[in-house]
Write a protein that holds these residues in place. Structure first.
Motif, PDB file in Angstrom:
ATOM      1  N   ARG A 146      71.481  48.346   5.197  1.00 22.19           N
ATOM      2  CA  ARG A 146      70.841  47.144   5.730  1.00 22.19           C
ATOM      3  C   ARG A 146      71.494  46.675   7.029  1.00 22.19           C
ATOM      4  O   ARG A 146      70.844  46.148   7.908  1.00 22.19           O
ATOM      5  N   ALA A 147      72.804  46.850   7.119  1.00 26.06           N
ATOM      6  CA  ALA A 147      73.504  46.401   8.327  1.00 26.06           C
ATOM      7  C   ALA A 147      73.989  47.620   9.111  1.00 26.06           C
ATOM      8  O   ALA A 147      75.089  48.109   8.900  1.00 26.06           O
ATOM      9  N   ILE A 148      73.134  48.119   9.978  1.00 28.40           N
ATOM     10  CA  ILE A 148      73.457  49.300  10.768  1.00 28.40           C
ATOM     11  C   ILE A 148      73.553  48.890  12.228  1.00 28.40           C
ATOM     12  O   ILE A 148      72.684  48.175  12.741  1.00 28.40           O
ATOM     13  N   SER A 149      74.592  49.354  12.891  1.00 29.93           N
ATOM     14  CA  SER A 149      74.809  48.936  14.280  1.00 29.93           C
ATOM     15  C   SER A 149      73.782  49.561  15.219  1.00 29.93           C
ATOM     16  O   SER A 149      73.242  50.639  14.961  1.00 29.93           O
ATOM     17  N   ASP A 150      73.534  48.875  16.341  1.00 33.14           N
ATOM     18  CA  ASP A 150      72.626  49.389  17.356  1.00 33.14           C
ATOM     19  C   ASP A 150      73.149  50.684  17.962  1.00 33.14           C
ATOM     20  O   ASP A 150      72.379  51.596  18.279  1.00 33.14           O
ATOM     21  N   ALA A 151      74.474  50.768  18.116  1.00 28.65           N
ATOM     22  CA  ALA A 151      75.073  51.980  18.681  1.00 28.65           C
ATOM     23  C   ALA A 151      74.828  53.186  17.776  1.00 28.65           C
ATOM     24  O   ALA A 151      74.544  54.294  18.248  1.00 28.65           O
ATOM     25  N   TRP A 152      74.935  52.960  16.463  1.00 29.18           N
ATOM     26  CA  TRP A 152      74.684  54.040  15.495  1.00 29.18           C
ATOM     27  C   TRP A 152      73.241  54.504  15.611  1.00 29.18           C
ATOM     28  O   TRP A 152      72.955  55.708  15.668  1.00 29.18           O
ATOM     29  N   ILE A 153      72.316  53.573  15.663  1.00 27.90           N
ATOM     30  CA  ILE A 153      70.895  53.923  15.764  1.00 27.90           C
ATOM     31  C   ILE A 153      70.625  54.716  17.037  1.00 27.90           C
ATOM     32  O   ILE A 153      69.958  55.754  17.017  1.00 27.90           O
ATOM     33  N   THR A 154      71.148  54.238  18.169  1.00 26.52           N
ATOM     34  CA  THR A 154      70.933  54.913  19.443  1.00 26.52           C
ATOM     35  C   THR A 154      71.433  56.355  19.413  1.00 26.52           C
ATOM     36  O   THR A 154      70.740  57.285  19.842  1.00 26.52           O
ATOM     37  N   SER A 155      72.631  56.547  18.875  1.00 28.63           N
ATOM     38  CA  SER A 155      73.211  57.894  18.848  1.00 28.63           C
ATOM     39  C   SER A 155      72.406  58.829  17.948  1.00 28.63           C
ATOM     40  O   SER A 155      72.216  60.003  18.273  1.00 28.63           O
ATOM     41  N   LYS A 156      71.899  58.303  16.828  1.00 26.57           N
ATOM     42  CA  LYS A 156      71.145  59.153  15.907  1.00 26.57           C
ATOM     43  C   LYS A 156      69.760  59.479  16.440  1.00 26.57           C
ATOM     44  O   LYS A 156      69.248  60.582  16.225  1.00 26.57           O
ATOM     45  N   VAL A 157      69.147  58.557  17.148  1.00 31.50           N
ATOM     46  CA  VAL A 157      67.864  58.842  17.778  1.00 31.50           C
ATOM     47  C   VAL A 157      68.031  59.936  18.833  1.00 31.50           C
ATOM     48  O   VAL A 157      67.276  60.914  18.883  1.00 31.50           O
ATOM     49  N   LYS A 158      69.053  59.801  19.677  1.00 32.40           N
ATOM     50  CA  LYS A 158      69.309  60.801  20.724  1.00 32.40           C
ATOM     51  C   LYS A 158      69.593  62.171  20.114  1.00 32.40           C
ATOM     52  O   LYS A 158      69.061  63.195  20.575  1.00 32.40           O
ATOM     53  N   SER A 159      70.428  62.206  19.093  1.00 35.33           N
ATOM     54  CA  SER A 159      70.767  63.478  18.459  1.00 35.33           C
ATOM     55  C   SER A 159      69.539  64.116  17.820  1.00 35.33           C
ATOM     56  O   SER A 159      69.342  65.338  17.895  1.00 35.33           O
ATOM     57  N   SER A 160      68.693  63.298  17.192  1.00 34.49           N
ATOM     58  CA  SER A 160      67.476  63.815  16.560  1.00 34.49           C
ATOM     59  C   SER A 160      66.551  64.443  17.587  1.00 34.49           C
ATOM     60  O   SER A 160      65.911  65.462  17.322  1.00 34.49           O
ATOM     61  N   TYR A 161      66.489  63.859  18.774  1.00 35.33           N
ATOM     62  CA  TYR A 161      65.668  64.439  19.840  1.00 35.33           C
ATOM     63  C   TYR A 161      66.211  65.801  20.249  1.00 35.33           C
ATOM     64  O   TYR A 161      65.457  66.758  20.447  1.00 35.33           O
ATOM     65  N   LEU A 162      67.525  65.899  20.412  1.00 36.83           N
ATOM     66  CA  LEU A 162      68.134  67.158  20.847  1.00 36.83           C
ATOM     67  C   LEU A 162      68.017  68.242  19.781  1.00 36.83           C
ATOM     68  O   LEU A 162      67.932  69.426  20.104  1.00 36.83           O
ATOM     69  N   TYR A 163      68.012  67.839  18.499  1.00 40.46           N
ATOM     70  CA  TYR A 163      67.912  68.807  17.414  1.00 40.46           C
ATOM     71  C   TYR A 163      66.487  69.327  17.243  1.00 40.46           C
ATOM     72  O   TYR A 163      66.274  70.387  16.653  1.00 40.46           O
ATOM     73  N   ASP A 164      65.496  68.565  17.701  1.00 38.48           N
ATOM     74  CA  ASP A 164      64.100  68.887  17.410  1.00 38.48           C
ATOM     75  C   ASP A 164      63.593  70.014  18.308  1.00 38.48           C
ATOM     76  O   ASP A 164      63.747  69.977  19.530  1.00 38.48           O
ATOM     77  N   SER A 165      62.967  71.020  17.703  1.00 36.11           N
ATOM     78  CA  SER A 165      62.498  72.189  18.448  1.00 36.11           C
ATOM     79  C   SER A 165      61.250  71.906  19.268  1.00 36.11           C
ATOM     80  O   SER A 165      60.899  72.674  20.163  1.00 36.11           O
TER      81      SER A 165
END
Length: 276
Positions: free
Chosen positions: A204-223
């Motif tokens: 429930r309490a997730i930092s904005d920095a965590w979200i940003t990093s995971k969104v960016k990583s998900s983009y790079l991982y996606d084929s």
């Protein structure tokens, strides 16, 4: 050569017992130098083994007084130059004596190729596990991920047929994955449902920095997506996307991926341009 040097180090260490102080000091200095050279050889060999262009070839590495000697055969001049650059990038290596021979008919070493595949498979497993953990719809599922030769196998439990399908799709869209064998069973309201609830309670309490990093990583991982041209910023759980994508399908995919990351409250993609 790396194994031979380690054996020599062990012999030298044993021989130091009973030496005079001056002789022991000289032997200790020699031991320190050989230890350093052994570490350098190991670093170069690891860099070659991890490089998918060089890993299929059998390359010998020897380091003496800051000079790395490379020998063996590679398939092209590009491979030869790449091996030299990897050696030069190793701390303590001042010069490379590149004795690699170029032979277009060189047969790959199955041992080295197998080692490289193990590294690739371990990387893919980590990437798939990360995507499943970051996704708000699969984070709490009991999923085991195993990868062999680019084939990902999913085992465990999903709370619904939709969750099972999503997990398979996330794995399939990961760069480097050749095929996915989805053996997840649908658990209904049992264990998977309890795990999902527990995961939701802890996220429930997730930092904005965590979200940003995971969104960016998900983009790079996606084929299916080139995430290098997409900028991501998160404010109070709201993700703002800017930059450019090739087409409308990529834009929709970028929005969907961001929306499904844990903790995301909404996605604003007005600044994400198509064909920019």
């Amino acid at each position: 050569m790396y194994q031979m040097k380690k054996l020599a180090l062990a012999t030298l260490t044993a021989g130091m017992l009973g030496l005079s102080p001056l002789a022991a000091q000289a032997a200790d200095s020699d031991l320190s130098r050989q230890l350093s050279e052994a570490r350098q050889e190991g670093s170069i060999w690891t860099a070659i083994a991890l490089n998918r262009h060089l890993s299929p070839f059998s390359i010998e590495v020897d380091v003496e007084n800051g000079v790395a000697v490379l020998s063996g055969k590679v398939e092209s001049d590009v491979d030869r130059d790449l091996a030299e650059q990897l050696a030069l990038g190793t701390e303590g290596v001042k010069q490379v004596d590149n004795r690699l021979q170029v032979d277009p008919g060189t047969q790959p070493s199955q041992q080295n190729a197998g080692l490289a595949q193990q590294f690739d498979d371990a990387t893919l497993t980590a990437m798939v596990k990360s995507k499943l953990l970051w996704n708000s719809n699969t984070e709490g599922l009991d999923i085991d991920v195993d990868t062999r030769s680019g084939v990902v196998t999913l085992k465990g439990h999903a709370r619904s047929a939709e969750a099972k399908e999503l997990a398979g799709r996330l794995a399939e869209n990961t760069k480097g994955v050749e095929r996915v064998d989805n053996h997840l069973s649908v658990a209904g309201d049992g264990t998977a449902g309890q795990a999902q609830k527990a995961a939701q309670d802890t996220s429930r309490a997730i930092s904005d920095a965590w979200i940003t990093s995971k969104v960016k990583s998900s983009y790079l991982y996606d084929s299916q997506l080139d995430g290098l041209d997409i900028s991501v910023e998160t404010k109070a759980g709201m993700v703002e996307l800017s930059g450019s994508v090739l087409n409308a399908a990529e834009k929709e995919l970028a929005i969907e991926i961001a929306r499904n990351i844990r903790g995301v409250r909404g996605v604003d993609a007005d600044a994400l341009q198509i064909g920019g």
